[in-house]
Write a protein that holds these residues in place. Sequence first.
Motif, PDB file in Angstrom:
ATOM      1  N   ARG A  99       0.813  -1.219   0.000  1.00 57.39           N
ATOM      2  CA  ARG A  99       0.000   0.000   0.000  1.00 57.39           C
ATOM      3  C   ARG A  99       0.846   1.268   0.000  1.00 57.39           C
ATOM      4  NH1 ARG A  99      -5.169  -0.856   0.079  1.00 57.39           N
ATOM      5  NH2 ARG A  99      -6.058  -2.699   1.032  1.00 57.39           N
ATOM      6  N   ASP A 100       2.026   1.221   0.584  1.00 55.68           N
ATOM      7  CA  ASP A 100       2.874   2.402   0.668  1.00 55.68           C
ATOM      8  C   ASP A 100       3.984   2.405  -0.389  1.00 55.68           C
ATOM      9  OD1 ASP A 100       4.309   0.313   1.733  1.00 55.68           O
ATOM     10  OD2 ASP A 100       5.018   1.423   3.474  1.00 55.68           O
ATOM     11  N   ALA A 101       3.839   1.583  -1.424  1.00 54.94           N
ATOM     12  CA  ALA A 101       4.857   1.483  -2.469  1.00 54.94           C
ATOM     13  C   ALA A 101       4.988   2.803  -3.231  1.00 54.94           C
ATOM     14  CB  ALA A 101       4.504   0.364  -3.445  1.00 54.94           C
ATOM     15  N   VAL A 102       6.196   3.110  -3.630  1.00 51.66           N
ATOM     16  CA  VAL A 102       6.491   4.291  -4.435  1.00 51.66           C
ATOM     17  C   VAL A 102       7.332   3.853  -5.628  1.00 51.66           C
ATOM     18  CG1 VAL A 102       6.361   5.915  -2.502  1.00 51.66           C
ATOM     19  CG2 VAL A 102       8.546   4.858  -3.075  1.00 51.66           C
ATOM     20  N   PRO A 103       7.309   4.617  -6.719  1.00 49.64           N
ATOM     21  CA  PRO A 103       8.142   4.248  -7.861  1.00 49.64           C
ATOM     22  C   PRO A 103       9.629   4.394  -7.515  1.00 49.64           C
ATOM     23  CG  PRO A 103       6.799   6.195  -8.353  1.00 49.64           C
ATOM     24  CD  PRO A 103       6.509   5.797  -6.961  1.00 49.64           C
ATOM     25  N   VAL A 104      10.418   3.452  -7.988  1.00 55.72           N
ATOM     26  CA  VAL A 104      11.854   3.477  -7.745  1.00 55.72           C
ATOM     27  C   VAL A 104      12.567   3.100  -9.035  1.00 55.72           C
ATOM     28  CG1 VAL A 104      13.759   2.424  -6.438  1.00 55.72           C
ATOM     29  CG2 VAL A 104      11.542   2.776  -5.336  1.00 55.72           C
ATOM     30  N   LEU A 105      13.629   3.810  -9.334  1.00 55.21           N
ATOM     31  CA  LEU A 105      14.464   3.514 -10.486  1.00 55.21           C
ATOM     32  C   LEU A 105      15.812   3.047  -9.949  1.00 55.21           C
ATOM     33  CD1 LEU A 105      14.443   3.664 -13.569  1.00 55.21           C
ATOM     34  CD2 LEU A 105      15.390   5.966 -13.371  1.00 55.21           C
ATOM     35  N   GLN A 106      16.186   1.815 -10.287  1.00 56.16           N
ATOM     36  CA  GLN A 106      17.427   1.241  -9.767  1.00 56.16           C
ATOM     37  C   GLN A 106      18.382   0.929 -10.901  1.00 56.16           C
ATOM     38  OE1 GLN A 106      16.142  -2.343  -7.788  1.00 56.16           O
ATOM     39  NE2 GLN A 106      15.712  -1.284  -5.873  1.00 56.16           N
ATOM     40  N   GLY A 107      19.619   1.295 -10.721  1.00 53.87           N
ATOM     41  CA  GLY A 107      20.652   0.887 -11.659  1.00 53.87           C
ATOM     42  C   GLY A 107      21.186  -0.465 -11.250  1.00 53.87           C
ATOM     43  N   THR A 108      21.826  -1.152 -12.154  1.00 50.08           N
ATOM     44  CA  THR A 108      22.447  -2.436 -11.839  1.00 50.08           C
ATOM     45  C   THR A 108      23.895  -2.391 -12.286  1.00 50.08           C
ATOM     46  OG1 THR A 108      21.877  -3.431 -13.969  1.00 50.08           O
ATOM     47  CG2 THR A 108      20.260  -3.649 -12.200  1.00 50.08           C
ATOM     48  N   GLN A 109      24.614  -3.442 -12.008  1.00 53.04           N
ATOM     49  CA  GLN A 109      26.008  -3.485 -12.440  1.00 53.04           C
ATOM     50  C   GLN A 109      26.115  -3.733 -13.940  1.00 53.04           C
ATOM     51  OE1 GLN A 109      28.103  -6.252  -9.982  1.00 53.04           O
ATOM     52  NE2 GLN A 109      28.095  -4.873  -8.229  1.00 53.04           N
ATOM     53  N   GLY A 110      25.106  -4.327 -14.508  1.00 53.59           N
ATOM     54  CA  GLY A 110      25.092  -4.569 -15.943  1.00 53.59           C
ATOM     55  C   GLY A 110      24.454  -3.397 -16.667  1.00 53.59           C
ATOM     56  N   GLU A 111      23.843  -3.675 -17.783  1.00 57.11           N
ATOM     57  CA  GLU A 111      23.224  -2.620 -18.581  1.00 57.11           C
ATOM     58  C   GLU A 111      21.733  -2.482 -18.306  1.00 57.11           C
ATOM     59  OE1 GLU A 111      24.159  -2.930 -22.692  1.00 57.11           O
ATOM     60  OE2 GLU A 111      26.279  -3.271 -22.316  1.00 57.11           O
ATOM     61  N   THR A 112      21.190  -3.299 -17.437  1.00 54.69           N
ATOM     62  CA  THR A 112      19.757  -3.270 -17.150  1.00 54.69           C
ATOM     63  C   THR A 112      19.437  -2.212 -16.109  1.00 54.69           C
ATOM     64  OG1 THR A 112      19.576  -5.627 -17.618  1.00 54.69           O
ATOM     65  CG2 THR A 112      17.799  -4.642 -16.332  1.00 54.69           C
ATOM     66  N   VAL A 113      18.344  -1.507 -16.322  1.00 60.35           N
ATOM     67  CA  VAL A 113      17.804  -0.572 -15.340  1.00 60.35           C
ATOM     68  C   VAL A 113      16.489  -1.170 -14.864  1.00 60.35           C
ATOM     69  CG1 VAL A 113      16.843   1.730 -14.996  1.00 60.35           C
ATOM     70  CG2 VAL A 113      18.881   1.433 -16.413  1.00 60.35           C
ATOM     71  N   ILE A 114      16.259  -1.157 -13.568  1.00 58.26           N
ATOM     72  CA  ILE A 114      15.032  -1.735 -13.007  1.00 58.26           C
ATOM     73  C   ILE A 114      14.118  -0.602 -12.558  1.00 58.26           C
ATOM     74  CG2 ILE A 114      14.057  -3.184 -11.195  1.00 58.26           C
ATOM     75  CD1 ILE A 114      16.816  -4.653 -11.204  1.00 58.26           C
ATOM     76  N   TYR A 115      12.901  -0.611 -13.080  1.00 55.14           N
ATOM     77  CA  TYR A 115      11.886   0.347 -12.661  1.00 55.14           C
ATOM     78  C   TYR A 115      10.880  -0.402 -11.795  1.00 55.14           C
ATOM     79  CZ  TYR A 115       7.926   3.549 -12.847  1.00 55.14           C
ATOM     80  OH  TYR A 115       6.878   4.373 -12.509  1.00 55.14           O
ATOM     81  N   ILE A 116      10.788  -0.022 -10.532  1.00 55.59           N
ATOM     82  CA  ILE A 116       9.836  -0.658  -9.620  1.00 55.59           C
ATOM     83  C   ILE A 116       8.550   0.152  -9.670  1.00 55.59           C
ATOM     84  CG2 ILE A 116       9.382  -1.384  -7.274  1.00 55.59           C
ATOM     85  CD1 ILE A 116      12.147  -2.333  -7.262  1.00 55.59           C
ATOM     86  N   LEU A 117       7.528  -0.473 -10.189  1.00 59.36           N
ATOM     87  CA  LEU A 117       6.229   0.168 -10.390  1.00 59.36           C
ATOM     88  C   LEU A 117       5.308  -0.165  -9.219  1.00 59.36           C
ATOM     89  CD1 LEU A 117       4.178   1.619 -12.331  1.00 59.36           C
ATOM     90  CD2 LEU A 117       3.645  -0.662 -13.181  1.00 59.36           C
ATOM     91  N   PRO A 118       4.822   0.844  -8.514  1.00 63.85           N
ATOM     92  CA  PRO A 118       3.883   0.561  -7.431  1.00 63.85           C
ATOM     93  C   PRO A 118       2.521   0.181  -8.007  1.00 63.85           C
ATOM     94  CG  PRO A 118       4.153   2.928  -7.683  1.00 63.85           C
ATOM     95  CD  PRO A 118       5.089   2.267  -8.657  1.00 63.85           C
TER      96      PRO A 118
END
Length: 111
Positions: free
Chosen positions: A58-77
Amino acid sequence: MAFPQDWRSWETQIARLIAQAWLDEALYTLLLNEPKATLAANGLILEDFVEVRIHQDRDAVPVLQGTQGETVIYILPLPPKPDDVTDEQIHCWLDGRAEGFPGGNINASCC
């Protein structure tokens, strides 16, 4: 399209999609199971190097995370629909007749 320069616009579009998903169980399920494809089908297209993950608290917020590789992770609430928000209030907000996001500080007297 790469990540948008105007994050405020992007967040508003995401919020609208979440509100629509609260009204449409099939859309909610698609967003949960195929988030990147569902975003793209709704005009929110991300580059191939972006992976989308769903966070359902319920309290999730969007987060953009970098990784060591070339992938970027977007956490969608994608929280569940709040118990104290009616479908009518969501429709009011989607139609522009209410301020504040449903589940937040929505103007409940809009309808």
